[in-house]
Scaffold this motif. Structure first.
Motif, mmCIF file in Angstrom:
data_model
loop_
_atom_site.group_PDB
_atom_site.id
_atom_site.type_symbol
_atom_site.label_atom_id
_atom_site.label_comp_id
_atom_site.label_asym_id
_atom_site.label_seq_id
_atom_site.Cartn_x
_atom_site.Cartn_y
_atom_site.Cartn_z
ATOM 1 N N ARG A 174 0.826 -1.213 0.000
ATOM 2 C CA ARG A 174 0.000 0.000 0.000
ATOM 3 C C ARG A 174 0.865 1.270 0.000
ATOM 4 N N ASN A 175 2.084 1.187 0.541
ATOM 5 C CA ASN A 175 2.930 2.385 0.672
ATOM 6 C C ASN A 175 3.868 2.605 -0.515
ATOM 7 N N ALA A 176 3.628 1.912 -1.615
ATOM 8 C CA ALA A 176 4.545 2.026 -2.759
ATOM 9 C C ALA A 176 4.681 3.482 -3.212
ATOM 10 N N SER A 177 5.915 3.961 -3.217
ATOM 11 C CA SER A 177 6.223 5.328 -3.682
ATOM 12 C C SER A 177 7.706 5.323 -4.040
ATOM 13 N N PRO A 178 8.180 6.347 -4.784
ATOM 14 C CA PRO A 178 9.591 6.326 -5.202
ATOM 15 C C PRO A 178 10.572 6.153 -4.043
ATOM 16 N N ALA A 179 10.183 6.560 -2.817
ATOM 17 C CA ALA A 179 11.100 6.449 -1.679
ATOM 18 C C ALA A 179 11.506 4.990 -1.409
ATOM 19 N N HIS A 180 10.725 4.042 -1.887
ATOM 20 C CA HIS A 180 11.028 2.620 -1.624
ATOM 21 C C HIS A 180 11.816 1.967 -2.752
ATOM 22 N N TYR A 181 12.269 2.783 -3.716
ATOM 23 C CA TYR A 181 12.994 2.203 -4.852
ATOM 24 C C TYR A 181 14.392 2.803 -4.962
ATOM 25 N N HIS A 182 15.318 2.013 -5.534
ATOM 26 C CA HIS A 182 16.719 2.414 -5.629
ATOM 27 C C HIS A 182 17.220 2.201 -7.058
ATOM 28 N N GLY A 183 18.211 2.981 -7.431
ATOM 29 C CA GLY A 183 18.779 2.896 -8.779
ATOM 30 C C GLY A 183 19.449 4.220 -9.073
ATOM 31 N N GLU A 184 20.093 4.323 -10.248
ATOM 32 C CA GLU A 184 20.828 5.563 -10.562
ATOM 33 C C GLU A 184 19.907 6.773 -10.617
ATOM 34 N N GLU A 185 18.654 6.567 -11.096
ATOM 35 C CA GLU A 185 17.719 7.700 -11.209
ATOM 36 C C GLU A 185 16.525 7.453 -10.298
ATOM 37 N N SER A 186 16.516 8.145 -9.159
ATOM 38 C CA SER A 186 15.524 7.820 -8.129
ATOM 39 C C SER A 186 14.079 8.091 -8.568
ATOM 40 N N GLY A 187 13.875 9.095 -9.442
ATOM 41 C CA GLY A 187 12.503 9.438 -9.837
ATOM 42 C C GLY A 187 11.977 8.626 -11.010
ATOM 43 N N PHE A 188 12.805 7.726 -11.546
ATOM 44 C CA PHE A 188 12.439 7.012 -12.769
ATOM 45 C C PHE A 188 11.122 6.233 -12.636
ATOM 46 N N VAL A 189 10.861 5.720 -11.417
ATOM 47 C CA VAL A 189 9.682 4.854 -11.223
ATOM 48 C C VAL A 189 8.369 5.652 -11.184
ATOM 49 N N LEU A 190 8.473 6.964 -10.977
ATOM 50 C CA LEU A 190 7.253 7.745 -10.688
ATOM 51 C C LEU A 190 6.145 7.644 -11.746
ATOM 52 N N PRO A 191 6.453 7.891 -13.046
ATOM 53 C CA PRO A 191 5.346 7.829 -14.022
ATOM 54 C C PRO A 191 4.641 6.469 -14.034
ATOM 55 N N ALA A 192 5.397 5.398 -13.932
ATOM 56 C CA ALA A 192 4.778 4.055 -13.955
ATOM 57 C C ALA A 192 3.920 3.851 -12.715
ATOM 58 N N VAL A 207 19.793 -2.530 -16.499
ATOM 59 C CA VAL A 207 19.963 -1.733 -17.709
ATOM 60 C C VAL A 207 19.718 -0.260 -17.362
ATOM 61 N N ARG A 208 20.608 0.600 -17.843
ATOM 62 C CA ARG A 208 20.573 2.024 -17.455
ATOM 63 C C ARG A 208 19.230 2.673 -17.772
ATOM 64 N N THR A 209 18.618 3.243 -16.729
ATOM 65 C CA THR A 209 17.300 3.855 -16.916
ATOM 66 C C THR A 209 17.387 5.147 -17.736
ATOM 67 N N SER A 210 18.573 5.790 -17.763
ATOM 68 C CA SER A 210 18.702 7.021 -18.560
ATOM 69 C C SER A 210 18.514 6.719 -20.051
ATOM 70 N N GLU A 211 18.599 5.437 -20.413
ATOM 71 C CA GLU A 211 18.454 5.060 -21.830
ATOM 72 C C GLU A 211 16.990 4.769 -22.194
ATOM 73 N N PHE A 212 16.073 4.972 -21.223
ATOM 74 C CA PHE A 212 14.644 4.734 -21.460
ATOM 75 C C PHE A 212 13.835 5.953 -21.031
ATOM 76 N N ASP A 213 12.729 6.185 -21.722
ATOM 77 C CA ASP A 213 11.841 7.284 -21.367
ATOM 78 C C ASP A 213 10.918 6.814 -20.233
ATOM 79 N N PRO A 214 10.996 7.441 -19.054
ATOM 80 C CA PRO A 214 10.184 6.955 -17.928
ATOM 81 C C PRO A 214 8.677 7.071 -18.169
ATOM 82 N N GLU A 215 8.278 7.946 -19.090
ATOM 83 C CA GLU A 215 6.837 8.137 -19.353
ATOM 84 C C GLU A 215 6.236 7.001 -20.184
#
Ligand SMILES: Cc1cc2nc3c(=O)[nH]c(=O)nc-3n(C[C@H](O)[C@H](O)[C@H](O)COP(=O)(O)OP(=O)(O)OC[C@H]3O[C@@H](n4cnc5c(N)ncnc54)[C@H](O)[C@@H]3O)c2cc1C
Length: 406
Positions: free
Chosen positions: A53-71, A350-358
């Motif tokens: 229930r608490n899923a939010s970007p704060a619970h995810y890790h990687g080079e780009e912390s905000g990458f998960v937000l749009p999904a 795989v590097r998230t900077s190589e993908f469009d997060p949207e």
């Protein structure tokens, strides 16, 4: 009709296939194992902690912390549960936010997804490993052992290296590298810890509720409370998985367990002294009776160097203080972990900077999408990794089906 190939029939791949099929695409899922959802079927100790229930970007890790937000925004935990309910799966949310199927069986999650794929007309080919992907004049070619398949769009959902027995593999990284992508360094996450404590063997098999703290020298790195499992090699259990990132962050860390978190140390000392007055004939090895499990109590007494057969009536104030301190700060020096095959998740990818997060479309190869654990995203323990698989899978599948010209 747009043809979409989804490589990998795990959590993310199935979510992608359903999202793409619901938008009218012709969808093919290629899965190298004998059935889809193999890893999913063993998650959460067979119960499948499918979301939090608490899923939010704060619970995810990687080079780009905000990458998960749009999904996550497009398909959050509530949306995921609604989606599963529409597929016929009922769920229970525990007070800490972890979500499980009401049946308490991971197989139920796999089953509803399998039936949904069938109902949506998705063509699933199991025992089919994709060896390479090429792009030629706007279309993709997928090379398998048997033949070459054609697709307008490709969603790579091959998962990561963790949990090899259940399908963890490096194949997906190779496929994406072949299309120009690159990976961050890979290592195991959410993993059991090995310890040099001499007491591991005596405690093997016990599960206990504890407050676990990770220290480096005097510095507290992180703490968490819940179930700890003692094993022959060290420590396991949900709390240890959760803390493993910090416990492995540098050499020389130790895990300190508070095994009686309901009582302050002073109150525990009093309790032990009272016991020595009220039941004087009790052997010292049983001094913790009623507070911690008997085997743990004996190990605590041993680690304080006390003579186990002596009567508790002989317990001195200093010894009671030592015992109480030991129960509140039982330490396990960390000397490593149980490795990628036993880990729950891959840190890096795989590097998230190589993908469009949207859209989760490749910035290097239009028409190519990736989702799930293969990307450089790893979540905390507690259903966050499967939530990422559902959210990113749904986004990649929908984007692949919605985009008009790759
Ligand atoms: C023991 C264990 C317990 C876990 N428990 C939980 C939990 O309770 N909650 C939670 O949130 N997370 C849990 N996880 C993590 C979670 O299972 C993963 O993060 C999640 O399954 C990742 O989904 P995915 O679809 O990206 O990858 P996967 O589920 O690994 O699926 C990838 C699929 O792709 C296939 N594949 C790979 N390469 C190819 C190829 N070239 N051709 C064809 N097929 C290919 C693989 O065989 C596999 O089936 C657990 C992990 C393990 C190992």
């Amino acid at each position: 009709m747009l043809t979409i190939a989804v490589i990998g029939g795990g959590a993310a791949g199935m979510a992608a296939a359903l999202a793409a099929a619901s938008r009218g695409a012709a969808v093919f899922v290629y899965e190298r194992q004998a059935r889809v959802g193999r890893k999913l079927s063993v998650t959460g100790n067979g119960r499948c902690n499918l979301s939090n229930r608490n899923a939010s970007p704060a619970h995810y890790h990687g080079e780009e912390s905000g990458f998960v937000l749009p999904a996550l925004r497009r398909m959050d935990a509530a949306g995921t549960l609604e989606h599963f309910r529409s597929l016929g799966l009922l769920t229970v949310t525990e007070p800490d936010g972890r979500v499980y199927p009401l049946s308490n069986t991971a197989g139920s999650v796999v089953d509803v997804l399998r039936y949904a794929l069938e109902a949506a007309g998705v063509r699933v080919e199991t025992g089919c490993e994709v060896k390479a992907v090429r792009k030629n004049r706007g279309a993709f070619q997928l090379l398998t052992d048997a033949e070459t398949r054609r697709a307008d769009r490709v969603v790579v959902a091959c998962g990561g290296l963790a949990g090899e027995r259940f399908g963890g593999t490096s194949l997906g990284y190779r496929l994406l590298e072949g299309l120009g992508h690159s990976c961050t360094p890979l290592r195991q996450g959410l993993v059991q810890l090995r310890s040099s404590s001499p007491f591991c063997r005596s405690l093997k098999g016990i599960r206990a509720d504890a407050l676990a703290r990770v220290f480096l020298g005097d510095g507290l790195l992180r703490e968490a409370a819940g179930e700890v499992q003692f094993t022959e090699y060290g420590l396991s259990g949900p709390v240890i998985f959760e803390l493993s990132r910090w416990a492995l962050s540098s050499p020389g860390t130790l895990v300190s367990l508070d095994l009686v978190r309901e009582l302050p140390e002073e109150a525990l000392r009093e309790l032990l002294l009272r016991r020595s007055r009220r039941t004087p004939a009790l052997p010292l090895e049983d001094v913790f009776v009623g507070t911690v499990q008997n085997r743990i109590g004996r190990v605590l007494a041993r680690s304080c160097g006390l003579e186990l057969k002596k009567a508790v009536s002989d317990l001195t104030e200093a010894e009671a203080a030592r015992l109480a301190h030991e129960a509140k700060h039982f330490t396990f020096p960390v000397i490593g972990d149980m490795g990628m095959p036993n880990a729950q998740v891959t840190v890096g990818g795989v590097r998230t900077s190589e993908f469009d997060p949207e859209t989760l479309e490749s910035r290097l190869c239009p028409g190519l999408y990736a989702c799930g654990e293969i990307l450089d995203v790893d979540g905390d323990c507690g259903g966050y990794n499967l939530q990422w698989a559902w959210s990113s899978g749904a986004l990649a599948g929908a984007s692949a089906a919605e985009r008009t010209n790759a």
